[in-house]
Design a protein around this motif. Structure first.
Motif, PDB file in Angstrom:
ATOM      1  N   CYS A  98       0.835  -1.204   0.000  1.00 46.63           N
ATOM      2  CA  CYS A  98       0.000   0.000   0.000  1.00 46.63           C
ATOM      3  C   CYS A  98       0.870   1.254   0.000  1.00 46.63           C
ATOM      4  O   CYS A  98       0.572   2.227  -0.708  1.00 46.63           O
ATOM      5  CB  CYS A  98      -0.948  -0.005   1.197  1.00 46.63           C
ATOM      6  N   TYR A  99       1.935   1.224   0.794  1.00 52.26           N
ATOM      7  CA  TYR A  99       2.853   2.364   0.821  1.00 52.26           C
ATOM      8  C   TYR A  99       3.464   2.588  -0.569  1.00 52.26           C
ATOM      9  O   TYR A  99       3.503   3.715  -1.072  1.00 52.26           O
ATOM     10  CB  TYR A  99       3.964   2.135   1.840  1.00 52.26           C
ATOM     11  N   ALA A 100       3.919   1.508  -1.205  1.00 45.63           N
ATOM     12  CA  ALA A 100       4.536   1.626  -2.529  1.00 45.63           C
ATOM     13  C   ALA A 100       3.536   2.169  -3.536  1.00 45.63           C
ATOM     14  O   ALA A 100       3.854   3.054  -4.339  1.00 45.63           O
ATOM     15  CB  ALA A 100       5.070   0.267  -2.981  1.00 45.63           C
ATOM     16  N   TRP A 101       2.317   1.653  -3.497  1.00 42.31           N
ATOM     17  CA  TRP A 101       1.306   2.101  -4.453  1.00 42.31           C
ATOM     18  C   TRP A 101       0.947   3.568  -4.237  1.00 42.31           C
ATOM     19  O   TRP A 101       0.857   4.332  -5.194  1.00 42.31           O
ATOM     20  CB  TRP A 101       0.070   1.216  -4.338  1.00 42.31           C
ATOM     21  N   ARG A 102       0.761   3.971  -2.979  1.00 41.94           N
ATOM     22  CA  ARG A 102       0.420   5.371  -2.696  1.00 41.94           C
ATOM     23  C   ARG A 102       1.560   6.308  -3.083  1.00 41.94           C
ATOM     24  O   ARG A 102       1.328   7.405  -3.594  1.00 41.94           O
ATOM     25  CB  ARG A 102       0.058   5.544  -1.227  1.00 41.94           C
TER      26      ARG A 102
END
Length: 71
Positions: A46-50
């Motif tokens: 989620c961090y990478a995608w955001r």
């Protein structure tokens, strides 16, 4: 009636720019890690995608194909 669907061959990132997006995410945020749990994996993804969502110009540059710009 005037559209022909052409299936993409497997493992052809030059024809499927999304493959390059995933590779960029793996190279920059998701590889060489030991995850503590499933929740940790989800949190990192989620961090990478955001982080990538906040960089639309990066997404455009990764997915751009010079040979396709003439169409």
């Amino acid at each position: 009636e005037n559209i022909t669907i052409l299936p993409l061959p497997p493992k052809s990132p030059e024809l499927n720019p999304v493959e390059n997006i995933w590779q960029f995410m793996r190279d920059n945020w998701l590889s060489n890690r030991v995850f503590k749990s499933y929740e940790d994996i989800v949190a990192h993804c989620c961090y990478a995608w955001r982080t990538l969502q906040d960089r639309p110009w990066k997404i455009m540059s990764i997915g751009r194909r010079n040979w396709a710009q003439g169409f």
